[in-house]
Scaffold this active site. Sequence first.
Site, PDB file in Angstrom:
ATOM      1  N   GLU A  34      14.573 -15.693  -0.434  1.00 47.05           N
ATOM      2  CA  GLU A  34      15.062 -16.843   0.424  1.00 47.05           C
ATOM      3  C   GLU A  34      13.958 -17.764   0.503  1.00 47.05           C
ATOM      4  O   GLU A  34      14.205 -18.837   1.083  1.00 47.05           O
ATOM      5  CB  GLU A  34      14.984 -16.151   1.840  1.00 47.05           C
ATOM      6  CG  GLU A  34      16.410 -15.380   1.903  1.00 47.05           C
ATOM      7  CD  GLU A  34      16.252 -14.826   3.320  1.00 47.05           C
ATOM      8  OE1 GLU A  34      15.672 -15.308   4.319  1.00 47.05           O
ATOM      9  OE2 GLU A  34      16.970 -13.600   3.647  1.00 47.05           O
ATOM     10  N   ASP A  61       0.626  -1.210  -0.149  1.00 45.69           N
ATOM     11  CA  ASP A  61      -0.017   0.006  -0.089  1.00 45.69           C
ATOM     12  C   ASP A  61       0.825   1.269  -0.140  1.00 45.69           C
ATOM     13  O   ASP A  61       1.904   1.361   0.784  1.00 45.69           O
ATOM     14  CB  ASP A  61      -0.926  -0.143   1.045  1.00 45.69           C
ATOM     15  CG  ASP A  61      -1.819   1.083   1.291  1.00 45.69           C
ATOM     16  OD1 ASP A  61      -2.700   1.162   0.345  1.00 45.69           O
ATOM     17  OD2 ASP A  61      -1.751   1.768   2.039  1.00 45.69           O
TER      18      ASP A  61
END
Length: 579
Positions: free
Chosen positions: A286, A234
Site C-alpha cells: 500500500e 527477528d
Amino acid sequence: MSEIAPVLHGEHLSTSAAFHAPLHAASEDDRWWRSSVIYQVYPRSFRDSNGDGMGDLPGITAELGRLADLSIDAVWLSPFYTSPQRDGGYDVADYCDVDPLFGTLADFDALVSRADALGIRVIVDLVPNHCSSDHVLFQAALAAPAESAERGMFVFRDGRGTDGSEPPNNWQSHFGGPAWTRTVDTDGMPGQWYLHLFDSSQPDFNWDNPAVRAEFERVLRFWLDRGVGGFRVDVAHALVKAQGLPDWGGRADGCSSEGFPGWEAPMFGQDEVHAIYRQWRGILAEYDGERILCAEASIDPLPRLTDWVRSDEMHQAFNFAYLHHPWNAHSLRHVISSSLTAFDAVGAPTTWVLSNHDVVRHTSRFGLAEGAPRGGDGIGRSDAQPDTGTGLARARAASLAMFALPGGIYLYQGEELGLPDHTAMPDAARQDPTFVRTGGERLGRDGCRVPLPWRAGAPSFGFADVDGSAPWLPQPEDWAGYARDVQSMDDDSTLSLYRTALRLRRDLRLGAGSLSWSRALEATDVVAFRNGDVLVLLNMGEFATPLPEGTVIAASTPGAADGGHLVPDACVWMLTSAG
C-alpha cells in the site's frame, strides 16, 4: 612469493570454454532490493553523541555520510525501541517509541530525513515473536486470571504434574535453561507458566490470537507512516507454534541434529506463519517506494528457507548457510550453488552475509585453527585465540568474493574496518543474557558488539563525540590501528578495499549479474567464477596459483597478484580477454 601450485591452470581461464553454462542468469529486474547492499547498525555501539557511553540515533545521523561513501542502499537499525535492555533492546517494552537511551521520535525522523537526502533507505528491526516482560500487555496478562483475554495475548499454560509444578513441556530456551517460567498469582500462590523461547524477560506472543496480529499490523503502519523502507523480522520462523505444544528432543534453536530433523521442531517453521507474512506484504504494497521485509529465519535444509521468500511473502531472507561456511573451497562452491538454485526456483534474490550482531566476526572466525569452536557463543581469553593476520587476510578475501555475487549483500558495522571480536573481554564486563543463563558456560555475543573505533588518538577511540562515560562494553586496547580516521588515509586499508569494491559492484551491476563456474578449477582450492565480464578468483588453498592474462581491477590485499600468481588467502577481480 608463496610456493606455486604444482599444477598450472591459469592460462585456461582466458577462454569462455573454460566455464560452465551460467548457473544463474543476469536479471533485468531493477527493483532495488534484488541487488541491494544493506549496512547493519547496532545503535548501542555505533556512535555516542552525548558521552553517556551508549550509541544513539543522533550519532548515527551524524555519520550517515560516511556510510554513503560505501555505496550502500540502506541501513538496517537493530532495536532502538523503549526497552529495559535486558537483551540489547530485543526485549521491547513499547514498539512505537524510541528508548531515551537512543533519543526521541524526533531524532528518528531526523535520521530518516538525512538518509533520504543521501539516497539511503532505513530498515528497522521488528521483534514480533516476543516482547519485554515490562510491556504493558504482559503486565496486564500477569494481573489477569487464567483464560482471560489479557493472557490470551501470550502463551500461558497450566503446569504438568498433580500440583502443576512441572513445566508444560520440555522446551529449552535458546539462551539456556527452560523455556518456561512459572507465575505467582495475586494471592501469592504459584500460578500458570508462560513460554519464552529466549530470556525469561521475553515472553512469547500467542500468534494464534487475531488480537496479536492486529497489534502488529498497527506497529507496521506506525513506522511505515514515518518513512521506513521496510523491516528486518527477528526470528521470523518462530511466531506460530505447533498445536498442543508437544515435547521436543532436538536442539533448542530448532536446527537439525541426529534423529531430530529441523523441519519437525514444533516451535519453529510452522506452515501457518506464512499467512502472517502474506498479510504484511499486502500492507507494505500500500506504500510507495518498494518497502521490504527480510526474514531472520534459521531454517534447514536450505530449500525450506525459500518458503519465506515466495512472491507474495518476504522479499529477502538471511542466508545463514552461507554465513557459516568454513574456509574451504568445496564447501563455499556448494553453498553458493545451492543458494542460487534454491532461491532462483522461487524467483527471489539470494542474500549473502558474513557477520552480524549474533556471531563471531568473520575476521576472527577465519583466524581460528581448524576444528576450533566457532559460531555465536563467543571467544574468551581462555580459548584458543585467532591468528589475527590470517583472519584479516581471509576476511578481506571472503568479503571481496562476496561482493561479486549476484543478489543482496548485508554488512555488519565495523567489518569495513576489519574489526575482530574482543576475544579477551573480562567476564565482569559481559552483559549477554546467554552468559548469565548458562553460568558462563556460553560466553554469548558481547565480543562482536563492542563500540566502534572512529579516531585513533581520542578517548574510547572517538566512539563518543564528547568526553563522558566509558563505553557500555570495553574496547580492546590495541584498536587504534582499526580506527576509521587512520584507515581513511590509507589506500591499502580494509576501509579503502570496501569503498573501492562496493563502488565497482554498483558500477558494474554485479548484484544483478550472472554466475558461471570455472571448469578448470572446480576440483581445486581456488574458487573461480564469472559474473558478466568480471572473473573472480579466491585462493583458499596453501599454494599460489597462476593468473590468466588480463587486468586486475580489485584485490583483497596489495600483494594478492604477486608476480602473476594469486597468493593464498587472497582474492582478485579481473577483466580478461575471454569472450
